[in-house]
Design a protein around this motif. Structure first.
Motif, mmCIF file in Angstrom:
data_model
loop_
_atom_site.group_PDB
_atom_site.id
_atom_site.type_symbol
_atom_site.label_atom_id
_atom_site.label_comp_id
_atom_site.label_asym_id
_atom_site.label_seq_id
_atom_site.Cartn_x
_atom_site.Cartn_y
_atom_site.Cartn_z
ATOM 1 N N VAL A 71 13.031 2.850 -15.991
ATOM 2 C CA VAL A 71 14.100 3.441 -15.181
ATOM 3 C C VAL A 71 13.515 4.349 -14.105
ATOM 4 C CG1 VAL A 71 16.094 4.986 -15.201
ATOM 5 C CG2 VAL A 71 15.844 3.267 -16.997
ATOM 6 N N CYS A 72 12.536 5.146 -14.471
ATOM 7 C CA CYS A 72 11.920 6.063 -13.496
ATOM 8 C C CYS A 72 11.325 5.291 -12.318
ATOM 9 C CB CYS A 72 10.844 6.908 -14.169
ATOM 10 S SG CYS A 72 11.492 8.138 -15.321
ATOM 11 N N GLU A 73 10.616 4.215 -12.617
ATOM 12 C CA GLU A 73 9.998 3.425 -11.549
ATOM 13 C C GLU A 73 11.064 2.700 -10.723
ATOM 14 O OE1 GLU A 73 7.231 1.893 -9.029
ATOM 15 O OE2 GLU A 73 6.954 3.452 -10.557
ATOM 16 N N SER A 74 12.094 2.212 -11.390
ATOM 17 C CA SER A 74 13.164 1.499 -10.680
ATOM 18 C C SER A 74 13.942 2.441 -9.767
ATOM 19 C CB SER A 74 14.114 0.841 -11.682
ATOM 20 O OG SER A 74 13.415 -0.086 -12.496
ATOM 21 N N ALA A 75 14.174 3.671 -10.235
ATOM 22 C CA ALA A 75 14.883 4.659 -9.411
ATOM 23 C C ALA A 75 14.101 4.946 -8.136
ATOM 24 C CB ALA A 75 15.104 5.944 -10.209
ATOM 25 N N LYS A 76 12.781 4.994 -8.275
ATOM 26 C CA LYS A 76 11.926 5.259 -7.119
ATOM 27 C C LYS A 76 11.979 4.090 -6.130
ATOM 28 C CE LYS A 76 7.512 5.512 -7.892
ATOM 29 N NZ LYS A 76 6.192 6.035 -8.343
ATOM 30 N N ARG A 77 11.957 2.861 -6.660
ATOM 31 C CA ARG A 77 11.926 1.689 -5.787
ATOM 32 C C ARG A 77 13.279 1.394 -5.141
ATOM 33 N NH1 ARG A 77 7.864 -2.830 -8.519
ATOM 34 N NH2 ARG A 77 6.260 -1.329 -9.170
ATOM 35 N N LYS A 78 14.349 1.537 -5.892
ATOM 36 C CA LYS A 78 15.661 1.126 -5.395
ATOM 37 C C LYS A 78 16.426 2.247 -4.694
ATOM 38 C CE LYS A 78 16.460 -2.469 -5.771
ATOM 39 N NZ LYS A 78 15.927 -3.609 -4.994
ATOM 40 N N LEU A 79 16.194 3.503 -5.104
ATOM 41 C CA LEU A 79 16.960 4.605 -4.521
ATOM 42 C C LEU A 79 16.090 5.662 -3.855
ATOM 43 C CD1 LEU A 79 19.594 5.253 -7.362
ATOM 44 C CD2 LEU A 79 19.818 3.778 -5.355
ATOM 45 N N GLY A 80 14.776 5.523 -3.995
ATOM 46 C CA GLY A 80 13.892 6.542 -3.437
ATOM 47 C C GLY A 80 13.945 7.845 -4.193
ATOM 48 N N LEU A 81 14.355 7.801 -5.457
ATOM 49 C CA LEU A 81 14.472 9.002 -6.280
ATOM 50 C C LEU A 81 13.394 9.011 -7.360
ATOM 51 C CD1 LEU A 81 18.354 9.064 -6.849
ATOM 52 C CD2 LEU A 81 17.042 10.444 -5.229
ATOM 53 N N GLN A 82 12.630 10.080 -7.436
ATOM 54 C CA GLN A 82 11.634 10.256 -8.488
ATOM 55 C C GLN A 82 12.178 11.287 -9.475
ATOM 56 O OE1 GLN A 82 8.272 8.875 -8.999
ATOM 57 N NE2 GLN A 82 8.870 9.774 -10.947
ATOM 58 N N PRO A 83 12.555 10.853 -10.677
ATOM 59 C CA PRO A 83 13.130 11.815 -11.622
ATOM 60 C C PRO A 83 12.182 12.978 -11.905
ATOM 61 C CG PRO A 83 13.489 9.573 -12.379
ATOM 62 C CD PRO A 83 12.544 9.481 -11.217
ATOM 63 N N TYR A 84 12.749 14.194 -11.908
ATOM 64 C CA TYR A 84 11.968 15.368 -12.269
ATOM 65 C C TYR A 84 11.696 15.350 -13.772
ATOM 66 C CZ TYR A 84 13.951 17.028 -7.825
ATOM 67 O OH TYR A 84 14.340 17.149 -6.517
#
Length: 758
Positions: A71-84
């Motif tokens: 999920v963390c990697e997918s959030a970065k790729r699809k939304l540009g969000l890196q979970p804290y």
């Protein structure tokens, strides 16, 4: 602060540190799973592997590290969000069934994606319950690309969808939906006569957003489904005119907290003269007296622009905790009709109640519950007592820089208003954005008018213009912005410094960030904290202050105005003990409300237990687990529904009147339990009897046309709405119409039986 409170907080802090230390180990393992070099196809193949593992019975906890890393990697790729890191810690706690307290702006929406994905791997479905349709739709659209990239489906349920659309939405792996809409859909499912007409799957795992609002503040709100609307009583207009001629003290009195109203002897005599009805308390006048008391209640205790507004020719109730219009909500009994009469409006009475469930009982149907909110810790005991859920405070990603100033306390409301206008004018002159939280629509309008005279332009956000909420909130952090709002609880929208303008954000930072002003303290510390939390998000600078008057409702109720003997003055009072006393009162009120909720739950809990037993039997019949012919199935389902609806009507009657029978002696709850148990025990035999008679009349016919000829069909139309439970929802009242009637009887019996005043 009391010693006991300090010790309790110390224990909580130590427990939180220990739990977070354990989670820190898992966090490090997730971060070590560096997937940045993986191709999209590899990530999607890994997600497919996890689904197969979960469906084959592998415990989800064993898959957590791999799932969260995906999920963390997918959030970065699809939304540009890196979970804290703190978002991942929150996500771990949610999977372990905690209520997490995560400050405003810390990213609860993204935190929820990780446990939602993990628990959806089994294919059993995950629901994320939001506070309103806007948030359900926004979050499903916003987070949807992550789920879909990982091979899972996602949707949101909106009010007004067709049966087919809802069934499709609930069939998705992850469904965003308001708690109330999910509850209404559940109620609709409980009265269908064909299994294909249901929309819900078996409930599995739920994440409750704004958990304190939904699980505590709104928990006892009854969701209702009824048949076709009935007609209203024209006499209500006459009663509304009668009570307008009555005067406080001369004709009626309030109880000690001004929560209830009742006629005194002179008032009863005056009404008897006006109506020409003879003895008002004679048995033949019981319905008249109930209707009259409803009219008196709404006339004297419900205030326009505080408890309700009139818009487009309709009464719209206002939610106490949010200041929003309470959509699709009505007062119980004859109170809604009486309120419409007070305002000279038409009103059609609701139809026969076919089903009812509180939000608390509906959410409790999920085997796995967790939740998130910015303000949970103050009510940790209540979460654990009612739901068996513990609260875990998640540290902020960046330390909180907000400055929370001491309360400014004034002797009277006039001095407070004058000080408020002066403070707002002074701060506005610097360009710093200001958010002012008011107690009600009336106060928000009054303050806006005062600011206009002082040449301070402002945006007003209250129940009268809540459709403009997103636009107003989006601009609330801009330079020179002044926003006057009713309660901010559950608004669900962040206030970004500078709005969407990065250059303005820097300017607002230099001005000290968003300045939050409360025009009163709430009964609950949580609600105050929700207002404060709009400032200082993600390490931004900010400040908050509350202005209090000794004439405010909370101060009057607890006699603070009498205890503090000081002359009226325009200057703020400098009494540290007074500030600590206010905080103590808030804790006392929260404790009292908790005990009231526990006591009142004893009424609804038994009815819910009965419903679940009967519904389990109904579900077995509906799904064919109990082998019956088509006609036997239809008849049995029909009479289960009919007799349960009759039982609900009886329960309502007993609930309303039980206080009348318990005025002199006896425990009303015990008496209530005895009565409804006796009534419920007759239902199975009555179902069999009625079903047998109908089957004889049908002559075993399996022809649907003949079923309809005998009335064995679903209601032609149904209506769903929420009852505003007067026992707890309205702070100015804890009784219903029948209880007011009982209080009137008690007032007459008091001299004879030597009863206490209250």
């Amino acid at each position: 602060m009391d010693i006991a409170v300090k010790l309790q907080q110390k224990f909580k802090d130590r427990n939180t540190k220990n739990k977070l230390r354990v989670y820190q180990g898992r966090l490090e393992l997730i971060k070590k799973r560096n997937l940045s070099t993986w191709k999209d196809e590899q990530i999607q193949a890994e997600s497919l592997r996890l689904q197969k593992e979960a469906k084959s019975g592998t415990p989800l906890t064993e898959l957590l590290v791999d799932a969260y890393a995906l999920v963390c990697e997918s959030a970065k790729r699809k939304l540009g969000l890196q979970p804290y890191d703190v978002q991942i810690l929150a996500a771990i706690a949610l999977h372990e069934r905690f209520i997490i307290e995560q400050q405003t702006g810390e990213g609860k929406t993204l935190s929820a994606v990780m446990p939602a994905y993990l628990n959806a791997l089994t294919g059993e479905g995950v629901h994320i319950l939001t506070f309103n349709d806007y948030l359900a739709n926004r979050d499903a659209d916003w987070m949807g690309p992550i789920y879909r990239f990982l091979g899972l489906s996602v949707s949101s349920v909106q009010a007004g969808m067709s049966l087919f659309e809802k069934r499709e939405a609930y069939a998705k792996d992850i469904t965003y939906v308001t708690a109330k809409e999910a509850g209404f859909d559940y109620l609709r499912d409980t009265i269908v006569l064909d299994v294909d007409d249901t929309v819900h799957r078996p409930l599995h795992y739920v994440i409750v957003d704004e958990a304190d609002s939904l699980l505590l503040d709104e928990a006892r709100v009854p969701l209702v489904i009824t048949g076709e609307s009935g007609s209203s009583n024209d006499d209500r207009l006459h009663y509304a005119e009668v009570v307008k001629q009555l005067k406080h003290t001369e004709h009626y009195d309030f109880d000690e907290f001004q929560r209830n109203v009742y006629l005194n002897e002179d008032g009863a005599a005056r009404v008897e003269a006006l109506l020409g009805c003879g003895n008002l308390y004679s048995s033949h006048n019981s319905q008249l007296l109930t209707s009259l008391n409803c009219a008196l209640y709404v006339e004297s205790l419900l205030k326009k622009d505080v408890d309700y507004i009139v818009r487009d020719g309709k009464i719209e109730l206002i939610e106490e905790y949010t200041g929003r219009v309470a959509e699709n909500r009505y007062l119980p009994d004859g109170l809604q009709s009486a309120l419409a009469a007070k305002e000279g409006l038409q009103y059609n009475a609701g139809g026969k109640i076919l089903g009812m469930i509180t939000l608390q009982h509906f959410i409790s149907l999920y085997p796995n519950i967790c939740g998130m909110t910015a303000t949970a810790n103050a009510s940790a005991i209540e979460f654990e007592d009612i739901y068996g859920l513990q609260v875990l405070q998640i540290p902020p990603n960046r330390s909180n820089k907000r400055i929370d100033h001491l309360h400014r306390i004034y002797t009277h409301k006039g001095a407070k208003l004058k000080a408020l206008v002066h403070e707002i004018t002074s701060v506005h002159a610097t360009g710093r954005p200001i958010l002012i939280g008011t107690s009600c629509i009336e106060e928000s309008i009054m303050l806006a008018d005062a600011l206009a005279i002082a040449h301070v332009p402002c945006h007003v956000l209250n129940a009268k213009n809540d459709s403009e909420e997103a636009e107003i909130i989006a601009k609330a952090g801009e330079v020179d912005a002044v926003t006057v709002s009713t309660n901010m609880a559950g608004r669900g929208v962040d206030i970004r410094l500078g709005g969407s303008n990065p250059a303005q954000a820097e300017a607002v930072n230099k001005l000290g960030g968003l300045y939050v002003i409360g025009t009163h303290v709430n009964q609950s510390l949580r609600i105050d904290d929700q207002l404060r939390g709009r400032s200082g998000r993600q390490g931004d600078p900010g400040a908050s202050v509350f202005f209090v008057s000794l004439e405010d409702e909370l101060m009057l109720r607890f006699g603070i105005n009498q205890a503090i003997r000081v002359p009226r003055q325009d200057e703020a009072l400098e009494q540290p003990l007074l500030r600590s006393k206010i905080a103590h009162i808030q804790r006392v009120v929260m404790g009292q409300n908790f005990q009231i909720r526990k006591e009142l739950n004893r009424y609804s809990d038994m009815v819910e237990d009965q419903r679940r037993i009967l519904y389990a039997e109904r579900l077995r019949i509906l799904t064919g687990e109990i082998p019956l012919s088509p006609s036997e199935q239809r008849v049995r389902l029909y009479y289960i529904d009919e007799l349960w609806a009759d039982h609900l009507a009886y329960v309502s009657y007993i609930r309303e009147g039980i206080h009348l029978e318990s005025l002199v002696s006896g425990n009303p709850i015990d008496e209530f339990h005895t009565r409804i148990t006796e009534a419920y025990e007759q239902i199975p035999a009555n179902i069999i009897s009625e079903s047998t008679n109908m089957l004889v009349r049908l002559e075993g016919s399996n022809d649907p046309a003949k079923w309809e000829e005998f009335g064995l069909k679903s209601p032609a139309s149904t209506q769903t709405y929420i009852i505003n439970d007067q026992y707890i929802q309205n702070t100015r009242s804890s009784w219903s119409a029948m209880t007011v009637f009982a209080f009137g009887i008690r007032s007459l019996l008091r001299p004879i039986l030597r009863l206490s005043k209250f």
